[in-house]
Scaffold this motif. Structure first.
Motif, short mmCIF file in Angstrom:
data_model
loop_
_atom_site.label_atom_id
_atom_site.label_comp_id
_atom_site.label_asym_id
_atom_site.label_seq_id
_atom_site.Cartn_x
_atom_site.Cartn_y
_atom_site.Cartn_z
N LYS A 92 0.69 -1.32 0.06
CA LYS A 92 -0.07 0.05 -0.16
C LYS A 92 0.84 1.08 -0.05
CE LYS A 92 -4.10 -1.95 2.45
NZ LYS A 92 -4.98 -1.80 1.20
N ALA A 93 2.07 1.17 0.57
CA ALA A 93 2.87 2.33 0.56
C ALA A 93 3.19 3.24 -0.60
CB ALA A 93 4.03 1.86 1.39
N ALA A 94 3.66 4.30 -0.67
CA ALA A 94 4.11 4.96 -1.65
C ALA A 94 5.65 4.65 -1.87
CB ALA A 94 3.99 6.70 -1.45
N ASP A 95 5.82 4.70 -3.31
CA ASP A 95 7.20 4.31 -3.88
C ASP A 95 7.82 5.79 -3.92
OD1 ASP A 95 9.56 3.72 -5.26
OD2 ASP A 95 8.71 2.76 -6.97
N LEU A 96 8.68 6.04 -3.05
CA LEU A 96 9.68 7.25 -3.06
C LEU A 96 10.87 7.40 -3.92
CD1 LEU A 96 9.08 8.49 0.68
CD2 LEU A 96 7.97 9.04 -1.41
N SER A 97 11.39 6.25 -4.79
CA SER A 97 12.38 6.08 -5.41
C SER A 97 12.60 7.38 -6.40
CB SER A 97 12.41 4.77 -6.24
OG SER A 97 11.40 4.51 -7.12
N TYR A 98 11.47 7.75 -7.04
CA TYR A 98 11.48 8.92 -8.10
C TYR A 98 11.77 10.19 -7.30
CZ TYR A 98 9.49 5.50 -10.99
OH TYR A 98 9.19 4.27 -11.80
N VAL A 99 11.26 10.49 -6.12
CA VAL A 99 11.58 11.80 -5.46
C VAL A 99 13.11 11.66 -4.81
CG1 VAL A 99 11.15 12.90 -3.25
CG2 VAL A 99 9.09 12.01 -4.87
N ASP A 100 13.39 10.37 -4.28
CA ASP A 100 14.69 10.42 -3.98
C ASP A 100 15.75 10.64 -4.92
OD1 ASP A 100 13.92 10.09 -1.41
OD2 ASP A 100 14.06 7.70 -1.43
N ALA A 101 15.49 9.89 -6.13
CA ALA A 101 16.60 10.16 -7.25
C ALA A 101 16.57 11.49 -7.68
CB ALA A 101 16.07 9.06 -8.39
N ALA A 102 15.31 12.15 -7.66
CA ALA A 102 15.55 13.35 -8.30
C ALA A 102 16.29 14.65 -7.46
CB ALA A 102 14.00 13.93 -8.51
N THR A 103 15.99 14.24 -6.09
CA THR A 103 16.64 14.97 -5.13
C THR A 103 18.27 14.92 -4.97
OG1 THR A 103 14.75 14.95 -3.89
CG2 THR A 103 16.48 16.08 -2.76
N ASN A 104 18.37 13.57 -5.18
CA ASN A 104 19.78 13.44 -5.14
C ASN A 104 20.79 13.88 -6.47
OD1 ASN A 104 20.86 11.74 -2.80
ND2 ASN A 104 19.30 10.33 -3.52
N ALA A 105 19.81 13.71 -7.66
CA ALA A 105 20.64 14.37 -8.97
C ALA A 105 20.71 15.81 -8.89
CB ALA A 105 19.73 13.81 -9.92
N LEU A 106 19.57 16.43 -8.15
CA LEU A 106 19.59 18.06 -8.27
C LEU A 106 20.64 18.72 -7.16
CD1 LEU A 106 18.13 20.63 -8.68
CD2 LEU A 106 16.46 20.11 -6.94
N ALA A 107 20.50 17.94 -6.15
CA ALA A 107 21.37 18.45 -5.07
C ALA A 107 22.77 19.11 -5.31
CB ALA A 107 21.54 17.47 -3.89
N PRO A 108 23.68 18.52 -6.22
CA PRO A 108 24.86 18.99 -6.52
C PRO A 108 24.98 20.35 -7.17
CG PRO A 108 24.81 16.69 -7.17
CD PRO A 108 23.59 17.20 -6.76
N TYR A 109 23.72 20.76 -7.73
CA TYR A 109 23.50 21.96 -8.56
C TYR A 109 22.84 22.94 -7.71
CZ TYR A 109 24.85 18.62 -12.25
OH TYR A 109 25.47 17.80 -12.86
N VAL A 110 22.32 22.78 -6.50
CA VAL A 110 21.84 23.81 -5.64
C VAL A 110 22.74 24.67 -5.13
CG1 VAL A 110 19.92 24.27 -3.66
CG2 VAL A 110 19.79 22.31 -5.41
N GLY A 111 22.67 25.96 -5.24
CA GLY A 111 23.37 26.90 -4.66
C GLY A 111 23.15 27.54 -3.43
N ALA A 112 23.88 28.29 -2.57
CA ALA A 112 23.48 29.00 -1.38
C ALA A 112 22.38 29.96 -1.60
CB ALA A 112 24.58 29.72 -1.08
N GLY A 113 21.54 29.71 -0.63
CA GLY A 113 20.33 30.70 -0.61
C GLY A 113 19.03 30.30 -1.68
N GLU A 114 19.41 29.47 -2.32
CA GLU A 114 18.44 28.69 -3.29
C GLU A 114 17.48 27.77 -2.52
OE1 GLU A 114 21.35 28.94 -7.36
OE2 GLU A 114 20.32 26.91 -6.83
N LEU A 115 16.23 27.60 -3.04
CA LEU A 115 15.03 27.05 -2.58
C LEU A 115 14.70 25.93 -3.46
CD1 LEU A 115 12.72 26.90 -0.50
CD2 LEU A 115 11.47 28.39 -2.05
N VAL A 116 14.80 24.61 -2.73
CA VAL A 116 14.04 23.28 -3.36
C VAL A 116 12.83 23.32 -2.63
CG1 VAL A 116 14.40 20.98 -3.54
CG2 VAL A 116 16.46 22.41 -3.62
N VAL A 117 11.71 23.12 -3.78
CA VAL A 117 10.27 22.90 -3.33
C VAL A 117 9.64 21.39 -3.80
CG1 VAL A 117 8.13 24.04 -3.62
CG2 VAL A 117 10.12 25.49 -3.52
N GLY A 118 9.40 20.69 -2.74
CA GLY A 118 8.57 19.54 -3.17
C GLY A 118 7.33 19.83 -3.32
#
Length: 437
Positions: A92-118
């Protein structure tokens, strides 16, 4: 503002186009090259009224581009994560693999003061975990949770002129930097009076799950009343009109029928139950099991009604199903009650033909064994029974006096209770609705 949108499926493509419409410079990023190519050519990979026109309009301004390269997110002030959270196979649980993969791939490109929004619908507790991940890469970046409230078929309008904004930030702090950035993103709708609520992460994550659970409960309630009306000889439509006049209840979502489907309500209430169990609060949501059971039972009930109207047997009966999408103005067939019913009828010996204005190619991928006919007149030809299962406007406007000459036996089952029974009966049809005498 410069904005990146990670994930260009249903939510992300609409969000990216609407953010560009609001005047922002937007890059949509997706791992699927075909999807990126289609969107870059202003072709939506799914049917959503008004989206292709909007894509053409904003791409002509140069404010919207699409790519498969995550590095394109670098330099954006705000990064929206809009990937799917489907139900896990066998759980029944949600599959978070896409959210985790997207966040991991994005993280190196996020700069100081920037905002990640789920924006994805996630189990409570996800935002806090992802915030830690983002800050491991960039301690001066922020994460907010801003749940989406899109209705398929109305997604463009719901994004440009929503009925509310919810910002989830640490401690529900109005002075958090994320609040100011989101206020700037949504400056146009906020200036038009759209209310906004600043909440903590957990509350913001729960909003979508709670809202969908309430809607599902309301739909299953009236469908339970439909079962009682069948037993008592009452009319569930009049019952809904009467109780809907009570301001505390309201008439919306009190339409009895074959139940809800799609990619949101079914999987969201199931993942909500699963997460509540993990938190030790499973007893609080046990009622959702019955909500789900009532909903699935409606499909079986429609199969039983079809057998009844066909003189007790489905073997060899030619059944025409009007509608394959889970709702009108959409080509989404995920967990579609209409398709589920069509497949059950065919398994029990009926010869089933399915027609739909938009979703037949998607339906054929899900249930290749069914017969599909895009032409409505051809689909109706020599039918022993007609089932209206998705309330497309063109089906509501069918003339019973005209259609009767096309079918072999004038029998119609109204799985959405949207037709006028007296009109069809007067034209010589046997009419059956759900919970209607």
């Amino acid at each position: 503002m410069k904005i990146s949108v990670i994930g260009c499926g249903y939510l992300g493509a609409v969000h990216a186009a609407c953010m560009a419409k609001l005047g922002h410079e937007v890059v949509g990023i997706d791992v699927d090259p075909h999807k990126v190519a289609e969107l870059s050519a202003a072709r939506a990979p799914f049917f959503e009224p008004g989206l292709e026109e909007l894509l053409s309009e904003v791409q002509a301004t140069g404010r919207l581009t699409f790519t498969t390269d995550m590095a394109a997110a670098a330099g954006s002030e705000v990064h929206f994560i809009c990937v799917g959270t489907p139900q896990k196979k066998g759980e029944k649980a949600a599959d978070l693999s896409y959210v985790d993969a997207a966040t991991n791939a994005l993280a190196p490109y996020v700069g100081a003061g920037e905002l990640v929004v789920g924006k994805s619908t996630v189990p409570v507790g996800t935002a806090e975990r992802l915030a830690e991940l983002i800050q491991e890469h960039q301690p001066e970046a922020h994460l907010a949770w801003n749940p989406e409230f899109l209705r398929e078929g109305h997604a463009v309008k719901d994004t440009l002129t929503p009925d509310r904004f919810v910002y989830g930030v640490p401690g529900a702090a109005e002075d958090h930097p994320a609040v100011e950035l989101l206020d700037e993103v949504y400056a146009t709708p906020l200036s038009s009076g759209t209310p906004r609520l600043v909440a903590d992460y957990a509350t913001a994550e729960l909003v979508k799950s709670a809202a969908n659970s309430f809607l599902a409960t309301k739909i299953s309630f009236i469908n339970a009343m439909s079962e009682v009306c069948d037993a008592a000889g009452a009319d569930v439509t009049l019952l809904a009109d009467a109780i809907g006049m009570d301001d505390r209840i309201g008439r919306k979502f009190l339409n009895a029928g074959i139940g809800f489907g799609g990619g949101c309500l079914p999987k969201d209430i199931r993942s909500f139950m699963a997460r509540a169990g993990e938190l030790g609060a499973d007893q609080a949501l046990t009622f959702l099991r019955e909500v789900d059971d009532i909903n699935m039972r409606r499909r079986t009930r429609m199969v039983e009604l079809t057998r009844e109207i066909c003189n007790g047997t489905l073997l060899g009966q030619r059944i025409t199903v009007l509608g394959a999408a889970f709702k009108p103005n959409s080509d989404d067939v995920r967990d579609s009650p209409a398709l589920s019913i069509a497949a059950q009828l065919q398994l029990q010996g009926a010869v089933v033909t399915v027609t739909d204005p938009q979703s037949l190619s998607n339906a054929a991928r899900r249930f290749p064994e069914l017969n599909y006919e895009p032409d409505l007149t051809a689909a109706l030809l020599n039918a022993d029974a007609v089932l209206l299962l998705t309330e497309w406007q063109q089906y509501l406007e069918l003339d019973p006096h005209t259609v009767i000459s096309q079918v072999r036996s004038p029998r119609i089952l109204d799985g959405r209770n949207v037709l006028e029974p007296s009109k069809w009966r007067a034209a010589g049809w046997t009419y059956r609705g759900m919970g209607r005498p």
